[in-house]
Scaffold this active site. Sequence first.
Site, PDB file in Angstrom:
ATOM      1  CG  HIS A  12      43.811  33.714  36.363  1.00 51.90           C
ATOM      2  ND1 HIS A  12      43.295  33.032  35.296  1.00 51.90           N
ATOM      3  CD2 HIS A  12      43.545  32.932  37.432  1.00 51.90           C
ATOM      4  CE1 HIS A  12      42.746  31.906  35.707  1.00 51.90           C
ATOM      5  NE2 HIS A  12      42.887  31.833  37.009  1.00 51.90           N
ATOM      6  CG  HIS A  59      38.106  31.626  39.136  1.00 56.97           C
ATOM      7  ND1 HIS A  59      38.461  32.265  37.979  1.00 56.97           N
ATOM      8  CD2 HIS A  59      39.182  30.873  39.484  1.00 56.97           C
ATOM      9  CE1 HIS A  59      39.700  31.924  37.650  1.00 56.97           C
ATOM     10  NE2 HIS A  59      40.154  31.083  38.534  1.00 56.97           N
ATOM     11  CG  HIS A 192      47.520  27.120  40.674  1.00 53.44           C
ATOM     12  ND1 HIS A 192      47.507  27.212  39.301  1.00 53.44           N
ATOM     13  CD2 HIS A 192      46.360  27.701  41.083  1.00 53.44           C
ATOM     14  CE1 HIS A 192      46.411  27.835  38.901  1.00 53.44           C
ATOM     15  NE2 HIS A 192      45.677  28.134  39.968  1.00 53.44           N
ATOM     16  CD  GLU A 239      43.205  28.568  36.751  1.00 46.46           C
ATOM     17  OE1 GLU A 239      42.259  28.840  37.501  1.00 46.46           O
ATOM     18  OE2 GLU A 239      44.332  29.117  36.858  1.00 46.46           O
TER      19      GLU A 239
HETATM   20  C1  DHB Z   1      45.104  31.352  43.271  1.00 42.30           C
HETATM   21  C2  DHB Z   1      45.290  30.990  41.936  1.00 42.30           C
HETATM   22  C3  DHB Z   1      44.213  30.966  41.040  1.00 42.30           C
HETATM   23  O1  DHB Z   1      44.301  30.591  39.735  1.00 42.30           O
HETATM   24  C4  DHB Z   1      42.960  31.345  41.453  1.00 42.30           C
HETATM   25  O2  DHB Z   1      41.970  31.372  40.532  1.00 42.30           O
HETATM   26  C5  DHB Z   1      42.763  31.694  42.782  1.00 42.30           C
HETATM   27  C6  DHB Z   1      43.833  31.706  43.690  1.00 42.30           C
HETATM   28  C7  DHB Z   1      46.244  31.410  44.234  1.00 42.30           C
HETATM   29  O3  DHB Z   1      47.366  30.980  43.912  1.00 42.30           O
HETATM   30  O4  DHB Z   1      46.060  31.926  45.345  1.00 42.30           O
HETATM   31 FE    FE Z   2      42.321  30.536  38.652  1.00 41.45          FE
END
Ligand code: DHB
Ligand code: FE
Length: 285
Positions: A12, A59, A192, A239
């Site tokens: 997301h 978030h 990530h 996540e």
């Molecule tokens: C990104 C990924 C995320 O899950 C998020 O909530 C905000 C940014 C990203 O990869 O930029």
């Molecule tokens: Fe996220």
Amino acid sequence: MATIIGGLAASHVPAIGGAMAKGLQKDPYWAPFFDGFDAPCRWLEAVKPDAAVVIYNDHGLNFFLDKMPTFAVGAAPEYRNDDEGWGIPVMAPFKGDTKLSWHIIETLVESEFDPVTCQEMLVDHAYSLPMELFLRGRAHDIPTVPVVVNTVQHPLPSLRRCFKLGQAIGRAIESYPEDLKVVVIGTGGLSHQLEGQRAGFINTAFDKRCMDAMTGDIEGLLGIDPHELVELAGSQGVEVMNWVAMRGALTGDVRELHRNYHLPISNTASGIMLIENRPRLAQAA
Ligand code: DHB
Ligand code: FE
């Protein structure tokens, strides 16, 4: 009675919202990501779900660090989208199903989960983008129940706890007296990390393990504790907890119908999965 027909999972990343607004779906950077939704969308058009339970993490739009529920469930007739600060376009409101929400909440409390119950709730990109990507033209018509998991601020619930939450949601759906076909969507991940020394961290081996576990060795994932999960997946890659909760809700025999894995999208390894859920014979009888 309601039945759970399948589970869906998708990353997301907010930048997806910007790409959608600019019509960049066929752009070489974006196409390998957006094309991954064709198969799940065809399946959804064929099976025509009546409702969607969406498991995701907020978030900082609806909950902030000062008041952080471990689990929260929406019980509103409508969910307004807003932008928590990425500058992506705000979408039209999404529909709720308060009756299904309260049934899920009651079952969760009976199952010794005590979620925050939200009769008003804003939804951010983690809910709105997967809804649009999977359900396209029907995204704003299908009634939903948003379920929010704290993946943001320690202490995080364990993967096993998230799986058990999903199992309780599964029992709730299957004991709902209306003949609804329900899909369960888990959003976020895969690996990530946005900040600190490991910013840009991605772990493709762990991502594959998570995707394989959705129809394979889920038990092997459930023993990973939250700190180990941060190491393996990155501080936002945790996540994947939302995927594990989604998987917990699939109470029947599961079969992988589709997966897409592509990186990076912004800073994230993007995973998309469609898992069919067939009630077991004993359950079906
Ligand atoms: C990104 C990924 C995320 O899950 C998020 O909530 C905000 C940014 C990203 O990869 O930029
Ligand atoms: Fe996220």
